[in-house]
Design a protein around this motif. Sequence first.
Motif, mmCIF file in Angstrom:
data_model
loop_
_atom_site.group_PDB
_atom_site.id
_atom_site.type_symbol
_atom_site.label_atom_id
_atom_site.label_comp_id
_atom_site.label_asym_id
_atom_site.label_seq_id
_atom_site.Cartn_x
_atom_site.Cartn_y
_atom_site.Cartn_z
ATOM 1 N N TYR A 60 0.791 -1.235 0.000
ATOM 2 C CA TYR A 60 0.000 0.000 0.000
ATOM 3 C C TYR A 60 0.822 1.284 0.000
ATOM 4 O O TYR A 60 0.455 2.258 -0.643
ATOM 5 N N VAL A 61 1.930 1.313 0.725
ATOM 6 C CA VAL A 61 2.714 2.541 0.825
ATOM 7 C C VAL A 61 3.571 2.757 -0.426
ATOM 8 O O VAL A 61 3.548 3.815 -1.041
ATOM 9 N N ALA A 62 4.329 1.721 -0.792
ATOM 10 C CA ALA A 62 5.254 1.846 -1.931
ATOM 11 C C ALA A 62 4.560 2.227 -3.236
ATOM 12 O O ALA A 62 5.012 3.141 -3.929
ATOM 13 N N PRO A 63 3.461 1.565 -3.616
ATOM 14 C CA PRO A 63 2.801 1.952 -4.881
ATOM 15 C C PRO A 63 2.328 3.398 -4.889
ATOM 16 O O PRO A 63 2.407 4.074 -5.913
ATOM 17 N N LEU A 64 1.852 3.873 -3.744
ATOM 18 C CA LEU A 64 1.404 5.266 -3.659
ATOM 19 C C LEU A 64 2.555 6.221 -3.939
ATOM 20 O O LEU A 64 2.450 7.124 -4.763
ATOM 21 N N HIS A 65 3.677 5.994 -3.262
ATOM 22 C CA HIS A 65 4.826 6.878 -3.440
ATOM 23 C C HIS A 65 5.431 6.748 -4.835
ATOM 24 O O HIS A 65 5.858 7.745 -5.421
ATOM 25 N N ASN A 66 5.466 5.523 -5.359
ATOM 26 C CA ASN A 66 5.974 5.335 -6.723
ATOM 27 C C ASN A 66 5.170 6.160 -7.716
ATOM 28 O O ASN A 66 5.726 6.893 -8.549
ATOM 29 N N ASN A 67 3.863 6.032 -7.634
ATOM 30 C CA ASN A 67 2.992 6.729 -8.583
ATOM 31 C C ASN A 67 3.087 8.245 -8.428
ATOM 32 O O ASN A 67 3.162 8.973 -9.418
ATOM 33 N N GLN A 68 3.103 8.729 -7.200
ATOM 34 C CA GLN A 68 3.170 10.174 -6.988
ATOM 35 C C GLN A 68 4.519 10.750 -7.417
ATOM 36 O O GLN A 68 4.593 11.758 -8.095
ATOM 37 N N ASN A 69 5.607 10.083 -7.010
ATOM 38 C CA ASN A 69 6.936 10.620 -7.317
ATOM 39 C C ASN A 69 7.277 10.517 -8.799
ATOM 40 O O ASN A 69 7.992 11.374 -9.327
#
Length: 199
Positions: free
Chosen positions: A121-130
């Motif tokens: 849940y955390v990693a995909p969010l940050h990947n997509n945003q960054n």
Amino acid sequence: AICLFLAKELVGVHDKARESMDRRNLSAGRLDQLSAREEQLKKELEALTKNLPMQLDDVTSLTSILISPQKTIRYTYSFDFDKVIGNSAKQARISTDQLITNALNRYGTVDQWLKAWGDEYVAPLHNNQNCTTPATIRFIESGFTIIHRVYDTQGNFLYEHEVTQNTCENLLTPKRLGSSTNSTLQPVPSSPKASYEEP
């Protein structure tokens, strides 16, 4: 004939030396350009630190942004993990003790549970945003690694994730991030959207 030969050789040497100098000057110019760009990016990011800590949602706050000489940018978050566990247990209509027991039965240890939660849940969010926001793409293209580090409200480490240029390149593959829906704990700490917008 010998003089003509020597003249040609000298011209050739001079041309090679000039080409070499031109390449060095061009490289130096690019480095200066990159350095100036990095400094500008750093100034923009440092301006955001004046607004910290920043509440991102009801369980997450951004507490610090650190830029290191090793070309890393580290975002540190405080995450109300106890509140999330309580909310998750309420949604599942079980006690918090039962939710924790179920998670430990499934993952074995708290560390493995947290890693599974973060990876899903955390990693995909940050990947997509960054990797899709212009402001952070500029940092990544300049060679920066963006680190997201999450702690609970008592300061205990929960999860860390890095976003690099390779991470963003991998997003272009057909692989779908965060596709699983079977985790025990689902909430995600938000990322500082305000810091990703163009100034």
